[in-house]
Write an enzyme that holds these catalytic residues in place. Structure first.
Site, PDB file in Angstrom:
ATOM      1  CD  GLU A   1      -5.109   6.515   2.211  1.00  0.00           C
ATOM      2  OE1 GLU A   1      -4.691   5.343   2.342  1.00  0.00           O
ATOM      3  OE2 GLU A   1      -4.368   7.507   2.314  1.00  0.00           O
TER       4      GLU A   1
ATOM      5  CG  HIS B   1      -0.026   6.072  -0.706  1.00  0.00           C
ATOM      6  ND1 HIS B   1      -1.216   6.618  -1.128  1.00  0.00           N
ATOM      7  CD2 HIS B   1      -0.253   5.601   0.559  1.00  0.00           C
ATOM      8  CE1 HIS B   1      -2.128   6.478  -0.167  1.00  0.00           C
ATOM      9  NE2 HIS B   1      -1.568   5.866   0.852  1.00  0.00           N
TER      10      HIS B   1
ATOM     11  CG  HIS C   1      -1.679   1.208   1.529  1.00  0.00           C
ATOM     12  ND1 HIS C   1      -3.048   1.260   1.470  1.00  0.00           N
ATOM     13  CD2 HIS C   1      -1.293   2.453   1.916  1.00  0.00           C
ATOM     14  CE1 HIS C   1      -3.470   2.471   1.783  1.00  0.00           C
ATOM     15  NE2 HIS C   1      -2.414   3.223   2.065  1.00  0.00           N
ATOM     16  CD  GLU C   2       1.573   3.710   3.755  1.00  0.00           C
ATOM     17  OE1 GLU C   2       1.880   4.746   3.121  1.00  0.00           O
ATOM     18  OE2 GLU C   2       0.544   3.646   4.458  1.00  0.00           O
TER      19      GLU C   2
END
Length: 697
Positions: A484, A431, A426-427
């Site tokens: 997100e 992103h 995710h990070e």
């Protein structure tokens, strides 16, 4: 009066434990101490950003519990006829106010009230030894239990909400015009609040230095910059950052701190951007930090940021695994479903560490972070990722509701590894991947306008971000949730590639990896179902960006294949109940296809700045049907209380920095926050009485 939510006395507590602190030398401990002090002193700002009454509650609770320990308060109340249960109901409310930096949940932006009666709550305050009821209490008392419109949710007043970024006499239309005007003037909204005083509009800038500047007019209203908002708090921030300078371990840290100091003094966001450039270059520090006005989730317009400061120790073992992911990231990104033109030209290898949090001073602690949020820096200079490993905790089996027994067992067994996997992807990639098409101040584009094809339309790309335009201003209230959603969905998509999973879980067998990946998908979908409580059917509005993101993922899966997730209404303990079954055999087929389509759309919309098309696509998936409204009611009847956090404290004792830990109780949370906030208590009162009142015009 509407039924207002309370924080339940059976709320679990997650304690942040940091074994890594013990191996730090005194120089590193001093550096951590002063950054932690700076973070917590700035965190008083969060109360002023959350609700009108929140700073007043902070002031009263601090005065009471800094004079009387929780044990003494308990004895006083028991002697006044309180029951033990009522004392705990009070303590969980106070602890929740401290943790959320106010009386609105940081996860959901909805108000919570004390479970005890109004009479008992007032008795607790008026019989205290440390606080004598004064103008602060008289100013806030009517708001504490009021859950009627507009006091139930954080939003613009015209949307039946309340907030502390804008005075109540400002319309959304006028605010958008003001923000457009500020961008044209080259002024960032990030560290500002806006009030209308008479017919003038005052843009309050957070800074130590005071002063004002006339900017011009918007819709026949004079606009003025007023510097010095939160000056007492930021002065303490500067003092502690100055003290930290002598303990910095390299020039990047020293330059970073100096830029922070100049930013907080002047209020100039360009100086904060400069601090982030130095921060990115500080690779693999023993002590990791960041501080400032960072995330825009709280602001109804999603352009003004909440205060945030953190200090953490690097977990070397987990960081080594994350570094392997970074080493392969450039190849992993090629697996993503968008054309290479929609990816950054040169991949800037970011730092990615797993951290043990010593202090996270804001209204809530995330599982991971990918910053800075400045797109111009991210695109050309890079960013950093951190996994906040000791903040996660482990869910008790009884709190994992609505899964069938087999899926519940898999999720419970593999949850730690699954969350580590999802958060890491995710990070770093979620992103970190993807290009934003921009025009710079000289009129140059960072992409080839003639040869770049939109894969959704097969037509040439004809939109981009002009100089000064930001993602948040293009996509409005959905911007945070869309970002997100892209990050979560990208994590799920990449978890279907076993070579990627092996990098993060090298010691697992093939079967264990398969179950961990499935547990990761269950984690996201389970959070989506549980998060239905954060949807407000009356306003047709989601109260939390991450929950909305996960529900869009859930709806994408169901629309692609109605049989991939089966939700059944049933009974449990004489109450309506839900069971959902995720068909694991479809994860790599229709599941992956749905997620691929979702992230392709989200990235293309983000890249080209297609706000209208992107919001239409996303809002369609965000809509809640009558069926899911019924599921929401069942979820609320069976909801498990959200956890509270207990953070340690760094204290200076005879020149030595020590880590103070607290009992894992509501009283322990209260004591920890009293210790976190040592300065500017009376300044909090003064700012509340003299400035905060402007927001209640």
């Amino acid at each position: 009066m509407n039924q207002a939510p309370v924080i339940q006395v059976n709320s679990p507590i997650t304690s942040f434990v940091s074994p890594g602190f013990k191996v730090l030398n005194q120089n590193e401990k001093q550096y951590a101490y002063h950054f932690a002090r700076a973070s917590w002193e700035g965190a008083k700002i969060c109360y002023f950003q959350r609700s009108y009454e929140a700073p007043g509650l902070f002031y009263i609770f601090y005065k009471i519990f800094s004079t009387e320990k929780p044990q003494a308060v308990t004895q006083r109340l028991l002697q006044n006829g309180w029951s033990e249960e009522e004392v705990q109901q009070l303590f969980v409310y106070v602890a929740a106010v401290f943790q959320n930096s106010g009386n609105y949940k940081s996860f959901g932006d909805s108000k919570f009230v004390p479970e005890i009666s109004e009479e008992k709550f007032e008795q607790f305050i008026t019989t205290s030894l440390g606080y004598q009821a004064d103008q602060v209490w008289e100013s806030i008392r009517k708001y504490i239990y009021n859950y009627d419109k507009p006091y139930g949710l954080i939003d613009l007043q015209e949307k039946n909400g309340s907030n502390s970024y804008y005075s109540t006499n400002l319309s959304g239309e006028l605010l958008e015009a003001v923000d457009k005007f500020l961008i044209e003037q080259g002024i960032s909204e990030l560290n500002t609040r806006v009030v209308k005083v008479g017919e003038d509009i005052h843009v309050l800038v957070a800074s130590v230095n005071e002063g004002q500047k006339d900017l011009g007019e918007v819709h026949n209203h004079k606009v003025k910059l007023i510097y010095g908002d939160f000056a007492p708090f930021l002065n303490s921030v500067v003092t502690h950052l100055t003290a930290a300078l002598q303990y910095a371990s390299n020039d990047n840290q020293r330059n970073m701190i100096q830029a922070y100091i100049e930013h907080f003094k002047s209020g100039d966001v360009e100086l904060h951007k400069q601090s982030q450039r130095h921060w990115i270059k500080d690779k693999g520090p023993v002590i990791e930090t960041n501080i400032g006005f960072i995330e825009t989730y709280l602001d109804p317009l999603k352009v003004r940021a909440e205060w945030e400061g953190f200090v953490a120790v690097v977990n070397k073992e987990e960081s080594a695994l994350l570094n392997e992911l970074v080493n392969k990231a450039e190849e992993i990104i090629k697996c993503l479903p968008w054309p290479k033109e929609f990816e950054v030209d040169v991949y800037k290898r970011p730092d990615f560490t797993s951290l043990e949090v010593l202090a996270f001073a804001s209204s809530g602690t995330p599982l991971g972070i990918n910053i800075p949020n400045y797109d111009d820096i991210r695109q050309t200079e890079g960013f950093k990722n951190v996994n906040l490993g000791n903040t996660i905790g482990k869910l008790a089996k009884q709190s994992i509701k609505f899964l069938d027994e087999a899926d519940q067992e898999i999720f419970y067994k593999y949850q730690s590894e699954a969350i580590f996997l999802v958060v890491a992807l995710h990070e770093l990639i979620g992103h970190g991947a993807g290009k934003v098409f921009m025009k710079d101040k000289d009129g140059n584009l960072n992409f080839n306008l003639e040869n770049t094809i939109n894969p959704l339309t097969n037509q040439k790309v004809d939109s981009f971000y002009n100089h000064g335009e930001q993602w948040h201003s293009k996509f409005g209230e959905f911007s945070g949730a869309m970002e997100e959603c892209k990050a979560d969905a990208t994590a799920l998509y990449l978890s279907t590639y076993d070579d990627v999973v092996k990098l993060l879980l090298p010691n697992q067998s093939e079967e264990e990896r398969r179950n961990t990946v499935f547990a990761g998908w269950l984690f996201v979908i389970h959070r989506a179902v549980q998060g239905l409580e954060f949807y407000n059917p009356e306003q047709k509005k989601w109260g939390q960006a991450h929950v909305l993101a996960r529900n869009v993922i859930l709806q994408s899966l169901i629309r692609e294949d109605p049989d991939i997730i089966k939700i059944t209404e049933t009974q449990l303990n004489d109450k309506p109940y839900l069971l959902f079954k995720f068909d694991q055999s479809k994860l790599h087929t229709t599941g992956k296809k749905a997620i691929s389509n979702l992230i392709l759309h989200l990235q293309v919309f983000k890249s080209i700045g297609a706000g209208n098309e992107g919001v239409k696509f996303f809002s369609d998936l965000a809509a809640v049907s009558d069926l899911f409204l019924n599921y929401r009611n069942i979820v609320i009847q069976n909801k498990f209380p959200r956890r509270l956090e207990l953070q340690p404290n760094l204290i200076l004792d005879d020149g030595q920095v020590n880590l103070k830990e607290y009992e894992s109780t509501f009283a322990g949370i209260i004591e920890s926050h009293v210790d976190h906030h040592l300065e500017n208590i009376e300044s909090t009162k003064d700012l509340f009485l003299n400035v905060q009142k402007l927001f209640q015009n």
